[in-house]
Design a protein around this motif. Structure first.
Motif, PDB file in Angstrom:
ATOM      1  N   HIS A  43       0.802  -1.221   0.000  1.00  0.00           N
ATOM      2  CA  HIS A  43       0.000   0.000   0.000  1.00  0.00           C
ATOM      3  C   HIS A  43       0.836   1.272   0.000  1.00  0.00           C
ATOM      4  O   HIS A  43       0.362   2.333   0.418  1.00  0.00           O
ATOM      5  N   ALA A  44       2.085   1.197  -0.468  1.00  0.00           N
ATOM      6  CA  ALA A  44       2.984   2.356  -0.538  1.00  0.00           C
ATOM      7  C   ALA A  44       3.093   3.073   0.805  1.00  0.00           C
ATOM      8  O   ALA A  44       3.101   4.302   0.884  1.00  0.00           O
ATOM      9  N   GLN A  45       3.279   2.282   1.855  1.00  0.00           N
ATOM     10  CA  GLN A  45       3.395   2.858   3.201  1.00  0.00           C
ATOM     11  C   GLN A  45       4.866   3.145   3.530  1.00  0.00           C
ATOM     12  O   GLN A  45       5.688   2.240   3.525  1.00  0.00           O
ATOM     13  N   SER A  46       5.167   4.408   3.815  1.00  0.00           N
ATOM     14  CA  SER A  46       6.488   4.749   4.337  1.00  0.00           C
ATOM     15  C   SER A  46       6.558   4.420   5.824  1.00  0.00           C
ATOM     16  O   SER A  46       7.604   4.054   6.354  1.00  0.00           O
ATOM     17  N   GLN A  47       5.451   4.582   6.486  1.00  0.00           N
ATOM     18  CA  GLN A  47       5.228   4.081   7.826  1.00  0.00           C
ATOM     19  C   GLN A  47       3.745   3.770   7.922  1.00  0.00           C
ATOM     20  O   GLN A  47       2.969   4.176   7.056  1.00  0.00           O
ATOM     21  N   ARG A  48       3.340   3.060   8.942  1.00  0.00           N
ATOM     22  CA  ARG A  48       1.958   2.568   8.985  1.00  0.00           C
ATOM     23  C   ARG A  48       0.962   3.724   8.878  1.00  0.00           C
ATOM     24  O   ARG A  48       1.056   4.725   9.600  1.00  0.00           O
ATOM     25  N   TYR A  49       0.048   3.562   7.921  1.00  0.00           N
ATOM     26  CA  TYR A  49      -1.029   4.522   7.639  1.00  0.00           C
ATOM     27  C   TYR A  49      -0.539   5.821   7.024  1.00  0.00           C
ATOM     28  O   TYR A  49      -1.283   6.800   6.961  1.00  0.00           O
ATOM     29  N   HIS A  50       0.691   5.848   6.538  1.00  0.00           N
ATOM     30  CA  HIS A  50       1.212   6.992   5.783  1.00  0.00           C
ATOM     31  C   HIS A  50       1.591   6.484   4.386  1.00  0.00           C
ATOM     32  O   HIS A  50       2.509   5.681   4.243  1.00  0.00           O
ATOM     33  N   HIS A  51       0.893   6.990   3.373  1.00  0.00           N
ATOM     34  CA  HIS A  51       1.002   6.458   2.016  1.00  0.00           C
ATOM     35  C   HIS A  51       1.574   7.533   1.098  1.00  0.00           C
ATOM     36  O   HIS A  51       0.972   8.589   0.912  1.00  0.00           O
ATOM     37  N   ASP A  52       2.729   7.249   0.492  1.00  0.00           N
ATOM     38  CA  ASP A  52       3.457   8.264  -0.256  1.00  0.00           C
ATOM     39  C   ASP A  52       3.068   8.348  -1.729  1.00  0.00           C
ATOM     40  O   ASP A  52       3.353   9.345  -2.396  1.00  0.00           O
ATOM     41  N   GLU A  53       2.465   7.304  -2.267  1.00  0.00           N
ATOM     42  CA  GLU A  53       2.016   7.292  -3.660  1.00  0.00           C
ATOM     43  C   GLU A  53       0.932   6.227  -3.782  1.00  0.00           C
ATOM     44  O   GLU A  53       0.571   5.588  -2.794  1.00  0.00           O
ATOM     45  N   ILE A  54       0.398   6.036  -4.983  1.00  0.00           N
ATOM     46  CA  ILE A  54      -0.576   4.976  -5.184  1.00  0.00           C
ATOM     47  C   ILE A  54       0.132   3.633  -5.022  1.00  0.00           C
ATOM     48  O   ILE A  54       1.113   3.341  -5.708  1.00  0.00           O
ATOM     49  N   GLY A  55      -0.365   2.835  -4.100  1.00  0.00           N
ATOM     50  CA  GLY A  55       0.262   1.544  -3.821  1.00  0.00           C
ATOM     51  C   GLY A  55      -0.678   0.394  -4.103  1.00  0.00           C
ATOM     52  O   GLY A  55      -1.791   0.572  -4.617  1.00  0.00           O
ATOM     53  N   PHE A  56      -0.245  -0.799  -3.735  1.00  0.00           N
ATOM     54  CA  PHE A  56      -0.980  -2.018  -4.078  1.00  0.00           C
ATOM     55  C   PHE A  56      -0.929  -2.997  -2.911  1.00  0.00           C
ATOM     56  O   PHE A  56       0.006  -2.972  -2.108  1.00  0.00           O
ATOM     57  N   ASN A  57      -1.927  -3.853  -2.840  1.00  0.00           N
ATOM     58  CA  ASN A  57      -1.905  -4.942  -1.872  1.00  0.00           C
ATOM     59  C   ASN A  57      -1.366  -6.189  -2.578  1.00  0.00           C
ATOM     60  O   ASN A  57      -2.102  -7.074  -2.984  1.00  0.00           O
ATOM     61  N   TYR A  58      -0.049  -6.224  -2.744  1.00  0.00           N
ATOM     62  CA  TYR A  58       0.627  -7.309  -3.451  1.00  0.00           C
ATOM     63  C   TYR A  58       1.539  -8.099  -2.502  1.00  0.00           C
ATOM     64  O   TYR A  58       2.541  -8.680  -2.914  1.00  0.00           O
ATOM     65  N   ARG A  59       1.197  -8.145  -1.236  1.00  0.00           N
ATOM     66  CA  ARG A  59       2.071  -8.787  -0.253  1.00  0.00           C
ATOM     67  C   ARG A  59       2.022 -10.317  -0.359  1.00  0.00           C
ATOM     68  O   ARG A  59       0.973 -10.896  -0.642  1.00  0.00           O
ATOM     69  N   MET A  60       3.160 -10.937  -0.100  1.00  0.00           N
ATOM     70  CA  MET A  60       3.212 -12.397  -0.006  1.00  0.00           C
ATOM     71  C   MET A  60       2.711 -12.819   1.360  1.00  0.00           C
ATOM     72  O   MET A  60       3.064 -12.207   2.376  1.00  0.00           O
ATOM     73  N   ASP A  61       1.893 -13.870   1.406  1.00  0.00           N
ATOM     74  CA  ASP A  61       1.431 -14.321   2.723  1.00  0.00           C
ATOM     75  C   ASP A  61       2.444 -15.269   3.348  1.00  0.00           C
ATOM     76  O   ASP A  61       3.278 -15.870   2.667  1.00  0.00           O
ATOM     77  N   ALA A  62       2.381 -15.374   4.658  1.00  0.00           N
ATOM     78  CA  ALA A  62       3.415 -16.084   5.416  1.00  0.00           C
ATOM     79  C   ALA A  62       3.409 -17.582   5.142  1.00  0.00           C
ATOM     80  O   ALA A  62       4.468 -18.224   5.175  1.00  0.00           O
ATOM     81  N   PHE A  63       2.234 -18.155   4.897  1.00  0.00           N
ATOM     82  CA  PHE A  63       2.203 -19.580   4.576  1.00  0.00           C
ATOM     83  C   PHE A  63       3.013 -19.875   3.314  1.00  0.00           C
ATOM     84  O   PHE A  63       3.766 -20.850   3.258  1.00  0.00           O
ATOM     85  N   GLN A  64       2.850 -19.039   2.295  1.00  0.00           N
ATOM     86  CA  GLN A  64       3.610 -19.253   1.060  1.00  0.00           C
ATOM     87  C   GLN A  64       5.106 -19.042   1.292  1.00  0.00           C
ATOM     88  O   GLN A  64       5.936 -19.784   0.749  1.00  0.00           O
TER      89      GLN A  64
END
Length: 388
Positions: free
Chosen positions: A232-253
């Motif tokens: 989500h383009a977070q520089s720190q939690r809940y601070h978004h510097d540009e348009i981001g994405f929810n492309y995170r890898m999950d921990a099981f994978q």
């Protein structure tokens, strides 16, 4: 046309049809790792950290070392990896990206996602990777990236492509989705260009138990931006510097991939032995066999042969219990989704021929010598008995 199928006699005098040979056997691989996988999944569940977290970080570090990159950024799919890599390279609306039509369509999806236009060049008729000689004449002021595909597990001709990119100031982004552990000369696939993109779709040489992907790079700034963009383009939690994405890898994978990575080199060597055996035993068959370029290490994600009567050959093998695949029967430039590019049949003849004639034979690390023998004998029987 009469199809003969083999049988296996039993002690009671009853003949049984042998089990089919699958194109890919993921269950066999899982059964060999079941205890390790179960323990890892239990540990992730017990930790209650399900997205990113320590298991993903451990895998990123190990995979970067395996391919020879400074950084690895885990994401949720190979398609997402390509998308973020293009953004990090500065590609956007109105730009052009040079790529190939003989690929899985995700390569060109990513170009479209950033608002750019895919510009096609044909592939080399021997390696099936980007024909470098065609690239330069497609370069213009709108060209912002070159995106070769390491098709079926063999790297593209990265040396000439990188030289061309440097001369024109254009980054080269590697689609290494099928090339885990492949090498071009002394460098790992994915590590030569601006960045390299991998897929961990379950059927890949290194596959997750679901969707996952990664980008590798040597550049600290690019890596930092990619880690931000995927979350989500977070520089720190809940601070978004540009348009981001929810492309995170999950921990099981991350946990599953970390375990499977330990076996990847052994699996790769098994693939290479099987491929060498196919090449030797089918040398006199009426097929165009794949080729490993002298300056590259092919990891044989897929073993693809060409035959002008591919569909008849496939049906005859299927009747004999041999699973096959098609990778890929419709090149990108002839897909309805890209009709707006204005291409027509005949524009890229090598890719079109591969699409018409390609047939993927079974090849996976757990494949036994007896199973491969059945594939070879089935092919010989088809050619002998059915005039295919």
């Amino acid at each position: 046309m009469t199809i003969a199928t083999g049988t296996v006699p039993t002690g009671a005098g009853v003949c049984l049809t042998p089990p089919p040979i699958p194109l890919l056997d993921l269950k066999a691989q899982y059964l060999g790792l079941r205890d390790e996988i179960s323990q890892a999944l239990h540990e992730v569940a017990h930790s209650s950290t399900y997205v990113l977290g320590p298991r993903v970080k451990e895998f990123e570090k190990a995979f970067a070392a395996h391919v020879g990159a400074r950084h690895c950024i885990g994401v949720n799919s190979g398609t997402s990896a390509l998308h973020l890599a293009l953004i990090a390279a500065g590609v956007g609306p109105g730009d052009e990206v040079i790529t190939v039509p003989m690929t899985f369509i995700a390569t060109t999806w990513a170009i479209s996602y950033v608002g750019a236009t895919p510009v096609m060049v044909d592939v080399d008729p021997v390696t099936y990777t980007m024909d470098v000689d065609q690239v330069e004449r497609k370069i213009n002021s709108r060209t912002k990236a070159i995106l070769p595909v390491h098709l079926y597990g063999q790297p593209a001709a990265m040396g000439p492509l990188l030289k061309l990119g440097r001369r024109h100031g254009i980054p080269v982004i590697e689609d290494a989705a099928q090339a885990h552990g492949a090498r071009y000369q002394d460098a790992g696939a994915g590590t030569l260009g601006h960045s390299g993109c991998f897929s961990f779709y379950p059927g890949k040489n290194l596959g997750a138990y679901g969707e996952a992907g990664a980008i590798v790079t040597h550049d600290d700034q690019i890596a930092a931006r990619l880690r931000s963009l995927r979350d989500h383009a977070q520089s720190q939690r809940y601070h978004h510097d540009e348009i981001g994405f929810n492309y995170r890898m999950d921990a099981f994978q991350g946990a599953i991939l970390g375990i499977k990575l330990r076996y990847l080199e052994a699996w790769t060597e098994a693939r290479r032995r099987l491929a060498a055996s196919y090449l030797d035993r089918l040398a006199d068959a009426p097929l165009q066999l794949p080729t490993e370029a002298l300056d590259r290490r092919h990891v044989w994600h897929l073993f693809v042969v060409l035959h002008p009567e591919r569909d008849r050959l496939r049906d005859a093998l299927e009747a004999r219990g041999i699973g096959t695949g098609l990778h890929y029967p419709v090149p990108v430039h002839l897909q309805k989704a890209f009709a707006h590019l204005g291409h027509h049949e005949g524009d890229f003849p090598v890719s079109e021929r591969i699409a018409r004639e390609c047939l993927t034979l079974p090849l996976y690390p757990e494949m036994t010598e007896a199973q491969q023998e059945r594939v070879v004998e089935a092919l010989r029987a088809v050619f002998r008995e059915e005039q295919v």
